[in-house]
Design an enzyme around this catalytic site. Structure first.
Site, PDB file in Angstrom:
ATOM      1  N   THR A  46       0.704  -1.223   0.026  1.00 45.95           N
ATOM      2  CA  THR A  46       0.220  -0.067  -0.141  1.00 45.95           C
ATOM      3  C   THR A  46       0.948   1.288  -0.031  1.00 45.95           C
ATOM      4  OG1 THR A  46      -1.696  -1.291   1.219  1.00 45.95           O
ATOM      5  CG2 THR A  46      -1.789   1.023   1.108  1.00 45.95           C
ATOM      6  N   TYR A 130       4.133 -13.166   4.021  1.00 42.89           N
ATOM      7  CA  TYR A 130       3.045 -12.615   3.355  1.00 42.89           C
ATOM      8  C   TYR A 130       2.739 -13.673   2.191  1.00 42.89           C
ATOM      9  CZ  TYR A 130       0.601  -8.742   0.656  1.00 42.89           C
ATOM     10  OH  TYR A 130      -0.498  -8.376   0.201  1.00 42.89           O
ATOM     11  N   LYS A 158       0.169 -13.061   6.831  1.00 42.15           N
ATOM     12  CA  LYS A 158      -0.906 -12.349   6.356  1.00 42.15           C
ATOM     13  C   LYS A 158      -1.234 -13.152   5.346  1.00 42.15           C
ATOM     14  CE  LYS A 158      -1.650  -8.178   3.844  1.00 42.15           C
ATOM     15  NZ  LYS A 158      -1.146  -6.743   3.075  1.00 42.15           N
ATOM     16  N   VAL A 201      -4.193  -7.193   8.383  1.00 46.55           N
ATOM     17  CA  VAL A 201      -3.537  -6.160   7.971  1.00 46.55           C
ATOM     18  C   VAL A 201      -4.267  -5.414   6.854  1.00 46.55           C
ATOM     19  CG1 VAL A 201      -1.337  -5.409   6.681  1.00 46.55           C
ATOM     20  CG2 VAL A 201      -1.213  -7.164   8.472  1.00 46.55           C
TER      21      VAL A 201
END
Length: 295
Positions: A46, A130, A158, A201
């Site tokens: 992001t 991730y 995540k 998240v």
């Protein structure tokens, strides 16, 4: 420590000249923490990290490290290589590196486990895996995630598989001990929390932060009625915020709210159209939680 709650992967705001707007970044960090976020993420997807030069990346990390030190809040940092994780040493505010499953290579699940074993051995901080297979091209089965959870220094995942699938159900039915499962697909965070995820998240949590915090708290408390109703509204907000590539709509809404100086994104991202932004603003108004404040 098992990570839990809402972690906000902060955008990188830019000023009118195109430089990183550090004052706005610092203000955003304080706002989401004031609203109940458990911690922050620096240099996640992001944040548009690929568009930042090394000096900009270090300056962003310095700003968010300072905020987390002042607030005694944990910081996750996007770092995917031995050099990147090693550079996090000496920053006690960093709770973990958020490290991608190696993208494009598709090394197989055994290769992913070997990669994270080596990365964890080189890292001065714990790792959160991730897992985002629609970007990396590499699927991981629940038994592979459990093997990752057994590695020294790997403390969570995540989970961003693009949907609520049977693998997520399997993993959360028998979750590894002392291993955080954090949702990374904002639209389905509520059902993932209902299954037992520890938190998320969530880029969407730049907006209506207190609502996302309340959602986590409601599922933890077993208040399914409150959680479902809020989850439906937040899911609609997340869908609107991801109607164009992330973080373009998030930035546009933050700018419309007066919280960042511009809505600028760097190539290859392009600004969303006005209708997309207006739809997201309407969904935000429908959540019923004040932006950047506790409900």
């Amino acid at each position: 420590m098992t990570l839990s709650g809402v972690y906000v992967p902060l955008i990188t705001p830019f000023d009118a000249a195109g430089a990183v707007a550090h004052a706005a970044l610092e203000a955003l960090a304080h706002q989401v923490l004031d609203a109940g976020a458990a911690g922050l993420v620096a240099l996640g997807t992001t944040a548009e990290p690929a568009s930042l030069d090394p000096a900009e990346q270090r300056a962003v990390l310095d700003t968010l490290t300072r905020v987390c030190r002042e607030r005694q809040a944990p910081l996750l940092v996007g770092a995917n290589t031995p050099a990147a994780v090693t550079a996090l040493g000496g920053r006690p505010e960093v709770a973990a590196a958020l490290s991608l499953v190696p993208p494009f290579v598709r090394p197989g699940e055994a290769g992913v486990v070997a990669h994270f074993a080596a990365l964890a051995a080189a890292s001065p901080v714990p790792l959160v895996v991730y897992h985002v297979p629609y970007r990396t091209g590499q699927q991981l089965r629940p038994d592979t995630l459990r093997r990752l959870a057994e590695l020294p220094g790997v403390i969570g995942v995540k989970l961003a598989v693009g949907a609520l699938d049977t693998d997520a159900v399997d993993l959360l039915a028998e979750p590894p001990a002392n291993f955080a499962v954090l949702g990374g697909d904002d639209v389905v965070i509520s059902p993932l929390l209902a299954l037992g995820a520890h938190g998320g998240v969530l880029a969407s949590a730049h907006l209506a932060t207190a609502g996302f915090v309340e959602l986590v708290d409601a599922w933890r408390a077993g208040d399914a009625g409150r959680a479902r109703a809020l989850g439906h509204r937040l899911s609609a907000l997340s869908a609107a915020l991801f109607a164009a590539p992330n973080p373009t709509v998030v930035k546009a809404v933050l700018h419309a709210e007066g919280r960042i100086p511009t809505a600028t994104v760097r190539l290859p991202l392009l600004a969303p159209d006005d209708a997309t932004v207006e739809a997201a603003l309407a969904r935000l108004a429908g959540v019923g939680a004040p932006v950047g404040a506790r409900s």
